[in-house]
Motif scaffolding. Structure first.
Motif, PDB file in Angstrom:
ATOM      1  N   MET A   1     -94.446 -59.403  13.540  1.00 33.49           N
ATOM      2  CA  MET A   1     -95.635 -58.617  13.851  1.00 33.49           C
ATOM      3  C   MET A   1     -95.269 -57.173  14.186  1.00 33.49           C
ATOM      4  SD  MET A   1     -98.356 -60.394  13.458  1.00 33.49           S
ATOM      5  CE  MET A   1     -99.525 -59.364  14.341  1.00 33.49           C
ATOM      6  N   GLY A   2     -94.231 -57.017  14.979  1.00 30.92           N
ATOM      7  CA  GLY A   2     -93.821 -55.667  15.377  1.00 30.92           C
ATOM      8  C   GLY A   2     -93.416 -54.818  14.192  1.00 30.92           C
ATOM      9  N   ALA A   3     -92.664 -55.427  13.252  1.00 32.18           N
ATOM     10  CA  ALA A   3     -92.215 -54.689  12.074  1.00 32.18           C
ATOM     11  C   ALA A   3     -93.396 -54.310  11.186  1.00 32.18           C
ATOM     12  CB  ALA A   3     -91.212 -55.530  11.293  1.00 32.18           C
ATOM     13  N   LEU A   4     -94.371 -55.200  11.061  1.00 30.65           N
ATOM     14  CA  LEU A   4     -95.554 -54.904  10.252  1.00 30.65           C
ATOM     15  C   LEU A   4     -96.362 -53.761  10.864  1.00 30.65           C
ATOM     16  CD1 LEU A   4     -96.776 -58.494   9.299  1.00 30.65           C
ATOM     17  CD2 LEU A   4     -96.052 -56.710   7.707  1.00 30.65           C
ATOM     18  N   VAL A   5     -96.538 -53.793  12.184  1.00 33.70           N
ATOM     19  CA  VAL A   5     -97.257 -52.719  12.864  1.00 33.70           C
ATOM     20  C   VAL A   5     -96.499 -51.402  12.722  1.00 33.70           C
ATOM     21  CG1 VAL A   5     -98.068 -51.864  15.103  1.00 33.70           C
ATOM     22  CG2 VAL A   5     -98.380 -54.272  14.502  1.00 33.70           C
ATOM     23  N   ALA A   6     -95.176 -51.445  12.881  1.00 24.63           N
ATOM     24  CA  ALA A   6     -94.362 -50.234  12.744  1.00 24.63           C
ATOM     25  C   ALA A   6     -94.471 -49.655  11.338  1.00 24.63           C
ATOM     26  CB  ALA A   6     -92.905 -50.551  13.068  1.00 24.63           C
ATOM     27  N   TYR A   7     -94.495 -50.543  10.342  1.00 26.28           N
ATOM     28  CA  TYR A   7     -94.634 -50.085   8.956  1.00 26.28           C
ATOM     29  C   TYR A   7     -95.991 -49.422   8.747  1.00 26.28           C
ATOM     30  CZ  TYR A   7     -95.055 -50.177   3.874  1.00 26.28           C
ATOM     31  OH  TYR A   7     -95.238 -49.828   2.557  1.00 26.28           O
ATOM     32  N   GLY A   8     -97.032 -50.035   9.284  1.00 26.33           N
ATOM     33  CA  GLY A   8     -98.360 -49.442   9.148  1.00 26.33           C
ATOM     34  C   GLY A   8     -98.464 -48.093   9.828  1.00 26.33           C
ATOM     35  N   LEU A   9     -97.797 -47.938  10.971  1.00 32.49           N
ATOM     36  CA  LEU A   9     -97.866 -46.682  11.723  1.00 32.49           C
ATOM     37  C   LEU A   9     -97.096 -45.549  11.039  1.00 32.49           C
ATOM     38  CD1 LEU A   9     -97.546 -47.987  15.389  1.00 32.49           C
ATOM     39  CD2 LEU A   9     -99.560 -47.018  14.300  1.00 32.49           C
ATOM     40  N   LEU A  10     -96.251 -45.891  10.053  1.00 33.20           N
ATOM     41  CA  LEU A  10     -95.559 -44.839   9.296  1.00 33.20           C
ATOM     42  C   LEU A  10     -96.551 -43.985   8.500  1.00 33.20           C
ATOM     43  CD1 LEU A  10     -92.436 -46.759   7.945  1.00 33.20           C
ATOM     44  CD2 LEU A  10     -92.475 -44.998   9.709  1.00 33.20           C
ATOM     45  N   PHE A  11     -97.732 -44.516   8.264  1.00 33.85           N
ATOM     46  CA  PHE A  11     -98.747 -43.792   7.499  1.00 33.85           C
ATOM     47  C   PHE A  11     -99.693 -43.018   8.419  1.00 33.85           C
ATOM     48  CE2 PHE A  11     -97.364 -47.389   4.983  1.00 33.85           C
ATOM     49  CZ  PHE A  11     -97.131 -46.823   3.737  1.00 33.85           C
ATOM     50  N   TYR A  12     -99.453 -43.073   9.728  1.00 36.25           N
ATOM     51  CA  TYR A  12    -100.269 -42.337  10.692  1.00 36.25           C
ATOM     52  C   TYR A  12     -99.857 -40.863  10.673  1.00 36.25           C
ATOM     53  CZ  TYR A  12    -101.980 -40.792  15.279  1.00 36.25           C
ATOM     54  OH  TYR A  12    -102.575 -40.119  16.300  1.00 36.25           O
ATOM     55  N   SER A  19     -96.297 -42.003  16.436  1.00 40.08           N
ATOM     56  CA  SER A  19     -96.448 -43.393  16.017  1.00 40.08           C
ATOM     57  C   SER A  19     -95.814 -44.363  17.011  1.00 40.08           C
ATOM     58  CB  SER A  19     -95.848 -43.595  14.619  1.00 40.08           C
ATOM     59  OG  SER A  19     -94.471 -43.254  14.610  1.00 40.08           O
ATOM     60  N   TRP A  20     -94.666 -43.974  17.601  1.00 38.61           N
ATOM     61  CA  TRP A  20     -94.008 -44.878  18.548  1.00 38.61           C
ATOM     62  C   TRP A  20     -94.814 -45.015  19.841  1.00 38.61           C
ATOM     63  CZ3 TRP A  20     -92.689 -43.065  23.340  1.00 38.61           C
ATOM     64  CH2 TRP A  20     -92.526 -41.679  23.478  1.00 38.61           C
ATOM     65  N   GLN A  21     -95.586 -43.953  20.184  1.00 38.90           N
ATOM     66  CA  GLN A  21     -96.432 -44.042  21.382  1.00 38.90           C
ATOM     67  C   GLN A  21     -97.573 -45.041  21.169  1.00 38.90           C
ATOM     68  OE1 GLN A  21     -97.348 -39.807  21.594  1.00 38.90           O
ATOM     69  NE2 GLN A  21     -96.042 -39.561  23.404  1.00 38.90           N
ATOM     70  N   ILE A  22     -98.140 -45.034  19.959  1.00 37.00           N
ATOM     71  CA  ILE A  22     -99.204 -45.995  19.652  1.00 37.00           C
ATOM     72  C   ILE A  22     -98.645 -47.420  19.689  1.00 37.00           C
ATOM     73  CG2 ILE A  22    -100.861 -46.730  17.886  1.00 37.00           C
ATOM     74  CD1 ILE A  22    -100.951 -43.864  16.900  1.00 37.00           C
ATOM     75  N   MET A  23     -97.422 -47.575  19.190  1.00 38.10           N
ATOM     76  CA  MET A  23     -96.751 -48.888  19.198  1.00 38.10           C
ATOM     77  C   MET A  23     -96.630 -49.404  20.631  1.00 38.10           C
ATOM     78  SD  MET A  23     -95.022 -50.889  16.958  1.00 38.10           S
ATOM     79  CE  MET A  23     -93.487 -51.759  16.665  1.00 38.10           C
ATOM     80  N   PHE A  24     -96.203 -48.541  21.535  1.00 40.81           N
ATOM     81  CA  PHE A  24     -96.050 -48.933  22.941  1.00 40.81           C
ATOM     82  C   PHE A  24     -97.404 -49.265  23.564  1.00 40.81           C
ATOM     83  CE2 PHE A  24     -91.813 -47.848  22.511  1.00 40.81           C
ATOM     84  CZ  PHE A  24     -91.101 -47.967  23.694  1.00 40.81           C
ATOM     85  N   LEU A  25     -98.435 -48.486  23.220  1.00 37.99           N
ATOM     86  CA  LEU A  25     -99.766 -48.741  23.771  1.00 37.99           C
ATOM     87  C   LEU A  25    -100.313 -50.086  23.302  1.00 37.99           C
ATOM     88  CD1 LEU A  25    -101.420 -45.201  23.438  1.00 37.99           C
ATOM     89  CD2 LEU A  25    -100.969 -46.442  25.563  1.00 37.99           C
ATOM     90  N   ILE A  26    -100.159 -50.369  22.017  1.00 35.08           N
ATOM     91  CA  ILE A  26    -100.694 -51.623  21.458  1.00 35.08           C
ATOM     92  C   ILE A  26    -100.059 -52.824  22.144  1.00 35.08           C
ATOM     93  CG2 ILE A  26    -100.756 -53.093  19.398  1.00 35.08           C
ATOM     94  CD1 ILE A  26    -101.005 -50.512  17.738  1.00 35.08           C
ATOM     95  N   PHE A  27     -98.733 -52.895  22.105  1.00 31.38           N
ATOM     96  CA  PHE A  27     -98.058 -54.074  22.644  1.00 31.38           C
ATOM     97  C   PHE A  27     -98.014 -54.084  24.164  1.00 31.38           C
ATOM     98  CE2 PHE A  27     -96.437 -53.992  18.255  1.00 31.38           C
ATOM     99  CZ  PHE A  27     -96.766 -55.289  17.889  1.00 31.38           C
ATOM    100  N   GLY A  28     -98.055 -52.897  24.767  1.00 33.03           N
ATOM    101  CA  GLY A  28     -98.102 -52.825  26.222  1.00 33.03           C
ATOM    102  C   GLY A  28     -99.410 -53.382  26.762  1.00 33.03           C
ATOM    103  N   ILE A  29    -100.538 -53.019  26.128  1.00 34.05           N
ATOM    104  CA  ILE A  29    -101.851 -53.511  26.568  1.00 34.05           C
ATOM    105  C   ILE A  29    -101.950 -55.020  26.358  1.00 34.05           C
ATOM    106  CG2 ILE A  29    -104.313 -53.459  26.009  1.00 34.05           C
ATOM    107  CD1 ILE A  29    -103.940 -50.440  25.421  1.00 34.05           C
ATOM    108  N   ILE A 129     -89.036 -57.178   8.936  1.00 37.52           N
ATOM    109  CA  ILE A 129     -89.944 -58.318   9.110  1.00 37.52           C
ATOM    110  C   ILE A 129     -89.189 -59.646   9.197  1.00 37.52           C
ATOM    111  CG2 ILE A 129     -91.844 -59.612   8.053  1.00 37.52           C
ATOM    112  CD1 ILE A 129     -92.847 -56.933   6.915  1.00 37.52           C
ATOM    113  N   PRO A 130     -88.199 -59.911   8.304  1.00 39.00           N
ATOM    114  CA  PRO A 130     -87.464 -61.186   8.426  1.00 39.00           C
ATOM    115  C   PRO A 130     -86.739 -61.369   9.754  1.00 39.00           C
ATOM    116  CG  PRO A 130     -87.108 -60.211   6.261  1.00 39.00           C
ATOM    117  CD  PRO A 130     -87.813 -59.172   7.090  1.00 39.00           C
ATOM    118  N   ASN A 131     -86.420 -60.274  10.452  1.00 37.91           N
ATOM    119  CA  ASN A 131     -85.765 -60.415  11.760  1.00 37.91           C
ATOM    120  C   ASN A 131     -86.630 -61.234  12.714  1.00 37.91           C
ATOM    121  OD1 ASN A 131     -83.324 -59.013  11.394  1.00 37.91           O
ATOM    122  ND2 ASN A 131     -84.356 -57.049  11.655  1.00 37.91           N
ATOM    123  N   GLY A 132     -87.930 -60.916  12.754  1.00 34.40           N
ATOM    124  CA  GLY A 132     -88.836 -61.664  13.616  1.00 34.40           C
ATOM    125  C   GLY A 132     -88.973 -63.109  13.170  1.00 34.40           C
TER     126      GLY A 132
END
Length: 304
Positions: A1-12, A19-29, A129-132
């Motif tokens: 899930m984390g890798a998929l979200v990170a990949y999507g945020l590359l287009f932000y 993008s890394w701040q949004i990642m922290f906000l999503i999973f932190g909340i 993604i395969p890491n997860g």
């Protein structure tokens, strides 16, 4: 899930957040929300739960087999001191700390490792993604085998050995062998599957409420120590291959495997010693519910 979200945020592309701040906000909340739900809905013990009286009795009766006693609000200094006289404490601490040096290092720098193999940023996130998937499958498989065959130490050793193979591929395979490097990265993710089994071992083999709580605190400190030291092995002067860090991974996992063998030998030896010394003793009724440590209770036998 984390890798998929990170990949999507590359287009932000907006400038309001990185993008890394949004990642922290999503999973932190999400993490905070789950924590609040646990506080509200999960009981501390069977007696404070919403189980029926019969179900509470069943839940408590299950403790007979474990022989680890029941919760006690009274802090017992002799149990606290016993933790530091118990060889299993030091064996488990060394295993947890050493395996988490490698686990934390790989987890923190897995994107960097994959990118340095020769992939673009977007390819790196997809290949993350395969890491997860490997982590989830290995944790479920190792935990199932430990429960099914009642061989927790051997399952820890098996998980660490697979991780060691991955570390060796990362450290020693030629740089132009991308497949071997990538496979090594994925195999190192199996190391983390040994951690829940080690917590299970400590929970099953440390009896007495004060001793159990103290043991859990020490294991948390060992876990944190490994996670602090792990990323420090990746030094700027070693880039882009980070060979010393990869060799450190191999060494620390090997150390964890050696001490896992020692832990299993200690448990087996102690069980045989107790069988020989206390053969023919009469069982004391309800002794399973006394707040005795594993060393005080002569009927206690360690889980292997």
């Amino acid at each position: 899930m984390g890798a998929l979200v990170a990949y999507g945020l590359l287009f932000y592309t907006d400038d309001q957040f990185k993008s890394w701040q949004i990642m922290f906000l999503i999973f932190g909340i999400i993490t905070i929300a789950v924590g609040i739900c646990i506080i509200i809905f999960l009981p501390d013990n069977p007696m404070t739960s919403k189980l029926t009286h019969a179900e509470k009795v069943l839940a408590i009766e299950r403790l007979r087999e474990n022989r680890t006693g029941i919760e006690s609000k009274h802090f017992k200094w002799h149990q606290f001191a016993e933790v530091f006289r118990d060889p299993q404490t030091y064996l488990i601490v060394i295993i947890v700390a050493s395996m988490n040096i490698s686990n934390a290092a790989v987890s923190s720098f897995t994107s960097l490792i994959i990118k340095n193999i020769g992939f673009t940023t977007k390819e790196t996130e997809l290949l993350n993604i395969p890491n997860g998937a490997v982590s989830i499958v290995s944790i479920v498989t190792a935990s199932y085998c430990a429960s099914r065959y009642d061989q927790r130490c051997l399952c820890v050793i098996a998980s660490l050995t697979i991780g060691l193979l991955g570390g060796c591929l990362l450290a020693f395979s030629p740089k132009d062998m991308k497949a071997a490097q990538l496979a090594g990265n994925y195999l190192t993710q199996v190391i983390g599957s040994a951690l829940p089994i080690l917590y299970s071992l400590a929970g099953a083999n440390a009896a007495g409420h004060t001793k159990k709580v103290t043991m859990n605190a020490i294991l948390l400190m060992a876990f944190c120590l490994g996670n602090i030291l792990g990323p420090l092995t990746f030094r700027t002067k070693d880039e882009p291959d980070y060979i010393p860090a990869k060799i450190a991974l191999v060494v620390t996992v090997t150390l964890a495997i050696i001490f896992a063998f020692m832990l299993r030998f200690f448990y087996g030896w102690e069980n045989r010693r107790r069988d020989a010394r206390h053969e023919g003793e009469v069982h004391q009724e309800n002794s399973e519910f006394w707040d005795l440590t594993d060393r005080e209770n002569r009927e206690f036998r360690y889980k292997l």
